[in-house]
Design an enzyme around this catalytic site. Structure first.
Site, mmCIF file in Angstrom:
data_model
loop_
_atom_site.group_PDB
_atom_site.id
_atom_site.type_symbol
_atom_site.label_atom_id
_atom_site.label_comp_id
_atom_site.label_asym_id
_atom_site.label_seq_id
_atom_site.Cartn_x
_atom_site.Cartn_y
_atom_site.Cartn_z
ATOM 1 N N ASN A 298 -6.890 12.509 -11.091
ATOM 2 C CA ASN A 298 -7.601 12.924 -12.311
ATOM 3 C C ASN A 298 -7.393 14.422 -12.495
ATOM 4 O OD1 ASN A 298 -9.816 14.335 -10.824
ATOM 5 N ND2 ASN A 298 -10.216 12.252 -10.116
ATOM 6 N N ASP B 44 -5.902 7.002 -5.582
ATOM 7 C CA ASP B 44 -6.244 8.404 -5.283
ATOM 8 C C ASP B 44 -7.099 8.468 -4.008
ATOM 9 O OD1 ASP B 44 -6.527 11.132 -5.611
ATOM 10 O OD2 ASP B 44 -7.788 11.018 -7.396
ATOM 11 N N TYR C 269 -8.260 3.745 -15.413
ATOM 12 C CA TYR C 269 -7.958 4.342 -16.715
ATOM 13 C C TYR C 269 -7.554 3.320 -17.777
ATOM 14 C CZ TYR C 269 -8.403 9.203 -15.099
ATOM 15 O OH TYR C 269 -8.887 10.402 -14.632
ATOM 16 N N GLY D 127 -9.605 3.996 -6.169
ATOM 17 C CA GLY D 127 -8.256 3.481 -6.371
ATOM 18 C C GLY D 127 -7.233 4.103 -5.441
ATOM 19 N N GLY E 1 -5.282 1.262 -13.570
ATOM 20 C CA GLY E 1 -6.495 0.808 -12.886
ATOM 21 C C GLY E 1 -7.722 1.224 -13.680
ATOM 22 N N ASP F 286 0.853 -1.184 0.000
ATOM 23 C CA ASP F 286 0.000 0.000 0.000
ATOM 24 C C ASP F 286 0.892 1.239 0.000
ATOM 25 O OD1 ASP F 286 -1.735 2.052 0.575
ATOM 26 O OD2 ASP F 286 -2.393 1.242 2.497
ATOM 27 N N ILE F 287 0.772 2.042 -1.028
ATOM 28 C CA ILE F 287 1.673 3.195 -1.169
ATOM 29 C C ILE F 287 1.487 4.213 -0.036
ATOM 30 C CG2 ILE F 287 0.220 4.695 -2.609
ATOM 31 C CD1 ILE F 287 2.772 5.146 -4.348
HETATM 32 N N1 AR6 Z 1 -1.293 1.467 -3.117
HETATM 33 C C1 AR6 Z 1 -0.673 1.191 -4.288
HETATM 34 N N2 AR6 Z 1 -1.322 0.947 -5.437
HETATM 35 C C2 AR6 Z 1 -2.681 0.997 -5.414
HETATM 36 C C3 AR6 Z 1 -3.409 1.293 -4.238
HETATM 37 C C4 AR6 Z 1 -2.655 1.529 -3.050
HETATM 38 N N3 AR6 Z 1 -3.239 1.821 -1.902
HETATM 39 N N4 AR6 Z 1 -4.736 1.273 -4.548
HETATM 40 C C5 AR6 Z 1 -4.834 0.962 -5.864
HETATM 41 N N5 AR6 Z 1 -3.599 0.789 -6.385
HETATM 42 P P1 AR6 Z 1 -6.126 3.637 -10.192
HETATM 43 P P2 AR6 Z 1 -5.674 5.213 -12.664
HETATM 44 C C6 AR6 Z 1 -3.193 0.483 -7.765
HETATM 45 O O1 AR6 Z 1 -7.443 3.177 -10.698
HETATM 46 O O2 AR6 Z 1 -5.852 4.002 -13.516
HETATM 47 C C7 AR6 Z 1 -9.190 7.365 -9.558
HETATM 48 O O3 AR6 Z 1 -10.549 7.347 -9.290
HETATM 49 C C8 AR6 Z 1 -4.189 -0.184 -8.692
HETATM 50 O O4 AR6 Z 1 -4.213 -1.583 -8.452
HETATM 51 O O5 AR6 Z 1 -6.026 4.078 -8.778
HETATM 52 O O6 AR6 Z 1 -4.572 6.147 -12.963
HETATM 53 C C9 AR6 Z 1 -8.646 8.756 -9.817
HETATM 54 O O7 AR6 Z 1 -9.355 9.728 -9.105
HETATM 55 C C10 AR6 Z 1 -3.609 0.146 -10.056
HETATM 56 O O8 AR6 Z 1 -2.569 -0.773 -10.388
HETATM 57 O O9 AR6 Z 1 -5.554 4.871 -11.092
HETATM 58 C C11 AR6 Z 1 -8.797 8.916 -11.290
HETATM 59 O O10 AR6 Z 1 -10.096 9.369 -11.625
HETATM 60 C C12 AR6 Z 1 -2.957 1.520 -9.841
HETATM 61 O O11 AR6 Z 1 -2.938 1.718 -8.431
HETATM 62 C C13 AR6 Z 1 -8.596 7.524 -11.818
HETATM 63 O O12 AR6 Z 1 -8.949 6.633 -10.763
HETATM 64 C C14 AR6 Z 1 -3.666 2.663 -10.499
HETATM 65 O O13 AR6 Z 1 -5.083 2.466 -10.459
HETATM 66 C C15 AR6 Z 1 -7.165 7.259 -12.192
HETATM 67 O O14 AR6 Z 1 -7.054 5.988 -12.746
#
Ligand code: AR6
Length: 176
Positions: free
Chosen positions: A32, A42, A129, A40, A127, A18-19
């Site tokens: 975003n 964010d 996106y 996710g 994720g 978990d980051i």
């Molecule tokens: N620690 C590390 N990685 C994580 C965590 C965490 N706690 N939680 C999720 N991931 P995403 P995007 C991973 O969807 O595709 C949001 O709603 C996840 O498994 O978070 O850039 C924003 O507000 C995946 O591999 O980001 C934007 O609207 C990675 O993080 C949109 O989603 C990115 O997934 C951005 O979409």
């Protein structure tokens, strides 16, 4: 949390976890362009950091796709959060590669400018996106290698074992 990298001379480390619990100078967020938070990583970062960071984001307003903005880190064990905006995957012909590379490089540039020496990235764009994971990891690692001389540690934080495997196989290929 697992940390693996054969090449100890490189500051790059692949981590599963978990980051939000990373103890680094800069945690990068996959935001975003409205900087409004979301699901996710964010959502996790804003929940852990507290409302002051969202307030700062509101003050900044927007961030174009492929760019990044910096806020304080609230309750995170970090000095700064770099909110990077990756592209929505639209099949690969909508400039996605350039925009994702730019999201990574702009984040690194911001950290360098602020004198931050340790940084942790999630897999931006992969994720909600929908950016294909291996192609995205290639871009992440290439940016990491480019900026490696400026950093003591660069963590790529993966949320699952399969994601770790993608990064590691690319790192191992690069090691020959
Ligand atoms: N620690 C590390 N990685 C994580 C965590 C965490 N706690 N939680 C999720 N991931 P995403 P995007 C991973 O969807 O595709 C949001 O709603 C996840 O498994 O978070 O850039 C924003 O507000 C995946 O591999 O980001 C934007 O609207 C990675 O993080 C949109 O989603 C990115 O997934 C951005 O979409």
């Amino acid at each position: 949390m697992q940390i693996k990298n054969k090449k100890s001379s490189s500051p790059i480390r692949i981590v599963r976890g978990d980051i939000t619990i990373m103890e680094v100078d800069a945690v990068v967020n996959a935001a975003n362009s409205q900087l409004k938070g979301g699901g996710g990583v964010d959502g996790a970062i804003h929940r852990a950091a507290g409302p002051g960071v969202m307030e700062e984001c509101r003050g900044i307003g927007k961030c174009p796709t492929g760019k990044a903005v910096v806020t304080n880190a609230g309750s995170l064990k970090a000095k700064k959060i770099i909110h990077a905006v990756g592209p929505v995957w639209r099949g690969g012909n909508a400039n996605e590669e350039t925009l994702l590379r730019s999201a990574y490089e702009t984040s690194f540039e911001a950290a360098v400018r602020l004198g931050l020496k340790t940084i942790a990235f999630p897999a931006i764009g992969t994720g909600v996106y929908g950016y294909p994971k291996e192609a995205a990891a290639r871009i992440a690692l290439a940016a990491g290698n480019k900026y490696a001389p400026h950093f003591d540690r660069i963590y790529f934080v993966c949320f699952s074992d399969p994601d770790v495997a993608v990064y590691e196989s690319l790192l191992n290929q690069a090691d020959g």
